[in-house]
Design a protein around this motif. Structure first.
Motif, PDB file in Angstrom:
ATOM      1  N   GLN A  58      48.457  39.311  61.121  1.00 31.74           N
ATOM      2  CA  GLN A  58      47.246  40.123  61.054  1.00 31.74           C
ATOM      3  C   GLN A  58      47.284  40.948  59.767  1.00 31.74           C
ATOM      4  O   GLN A  58      48.264  41.630  59.484  1.00 31.74           O
ATOM      5  N   GLY A  85      42.268  38.337  61.284  1.00 34.85           N
ATOM      6  CA  GLY A  85      41.809  39.720  61.454  1.00 34.85           C
ATOM      7  C   GLY A  85      41.252  40.344  60.195  1.00 34.85           C
ATOM      8  O   GLY A  85      41.060  41.561  60.140  1.00 34.85           O
ATOM      9  N   ALA A  88      38.180  42.043  60.936  1.00 35.69           N
ATOM     10  CA  ALA A  88      38.313  42.873  62.144  1.00 35.69           C
ATOM     11  C   ALA A  88      37.359  42.442  63.251  1.00 35.69           C
ATOM     12  O   ALA A  88      36.705  43.266  63.896  1.00 35.69           O
ATOM     13  N   SER A 111      38.920  40.746  70.867  1.00 34.24           N
ATOM     14  CA  SER A 111      39.231  40.905  69.450  1.00 34.24           C
ATOM     15  C   SER A 111      38.716  42.242  68.937  1.00 34.24           C
ATOM     16  O   SER A 111      39.430  42.978  68.240  1.00 34.24           O
ATOM     17  N   TYR A 115      40.884  45.410  67.374  1.00 32.46           N
ATOM     18  CA  TYR A 115      40.685  45.951  66.032  1.00 32.46           C
ATOM     19  C   TYR A 115      40.183  47.395  66.072  1.00 32.46           C
ATOM     20  O   TYR A 115      40.388  48.140  65.103  1.00 32.46           O
TER      21      TYR A 115
END
Length: 254
Positions: A58, A85, A88, A111, A115
């Motif tokens: 990430q 990521g 984000a 997700s 984030y």
């Protein structure tokens, strides 16, 4: 073949990686890669003679943990970073500019929840909004979108070979095309760095915090979640059982 090992206290990840190395020598697989390895664990594989070519981690403008030693180690040992990521989960977009802090990680999907927690580690919603405005300035300067700027910034970092982008909708394709053509200037990087200078984190090596706090176990889909509609923060409701929309992922390189 990529190796991911959630709990290093269970089993022997070096031994398993050695088996993959043997398969590589036998011509059964072409490359050996790993996922979410920090510097120390990656070094265990390299020291054991495993030819690791990539580490999927990430990495974003709010999550710069690979800069805390991992990227430098990867450069020295010719291991490339494949980064997820980078936008984000969609929080790096015009959609979220100027939106007040929802106050909790209750979003449309896990997700976004994940984030949002990174944004809190980064320095909070206010600093994230300043980063969005900086990226918007850069995007307007180049005639591209915020997601393109966010991903280009990651591609410009040490040891990064590619970013992993999700493209669930046709509208995402344009940002991905823009990314391959965009080149950030020193002025662009300096503007982002001016926001980073006031960031508090996240601290530690790649994925350490996620393991220590068992953050994946916190990712649960709530029946109520925050979203943005017509430029305003709203709360939506849904049934408790949801079939997630499939993600299409592809690699984008510099």
């Amino acid at each position: 073949m990529q190796l991911h090992w959630w709990n290093y206290e269970i089993g022997n990840h070096v031994e398993v990686a050695g088996i993959l190395q043997d398969l590589k020598k036998a011509g059964k697989i072409r490359y050996v890669g790993v996922t979410n390895y920090n510097t120390a664990r990656l070094a265990e594989l390299i020291d054991a003679g495993v030819d690791v070519v990539s580490n999927q981690v990430q990495y974003s403008a709010t999550d710069r943990r690979p800069q805390n030693g991992l990227a430098q180690y990867c450069r020295t040992h010719d291991v490339k970073l494949l980064c997820y990521g980078t936008i984000a989960g969609g929080l790096f977009s015009d959609k979220w500019r100027g939106i007040p802090d929802p106050g909790s990680p209750d979003f449309e999907n896990v997700s976004l929840d994940k984030y949002y927690r990174i944004i809190e580690d980064f320095g909070g919603w206010g600093l994230y909004q300043e980063l969005l405005e900086a990226m918007k300035t850069i995007a307007d300067r180049h005639g591209v979108t915020i997601p393109a700027v966010a991903s280009r910034w990651v591609l410009d970092q040490e040891a990064v070979a590619a970013v992993i982008q999700g493209a669930r909708h046709a509208r995402h394709i344009q940002a991905n095309v823009e990314l391959t053509q965009l080149r950030l200037t020193d002025e662009d990087h300096a503007l982002i760095a001016s926001v980073h200078a006031r960031s508090a984190g996240p601290l530690g090596d790649a994925y350490d915090l996620d393991r220590e706090e068992n953050r994946d176990a916190l990712e649960d889909v709530s029946t109520e979640y925050f979203d943005v509609e017509n430029g305003r923060l709203v709360k939506r409701r849904r049934d408790a059982v949801i079939v997630a929309e499939p993600y299409g992922h592809h690699l984008l390189t510099g």
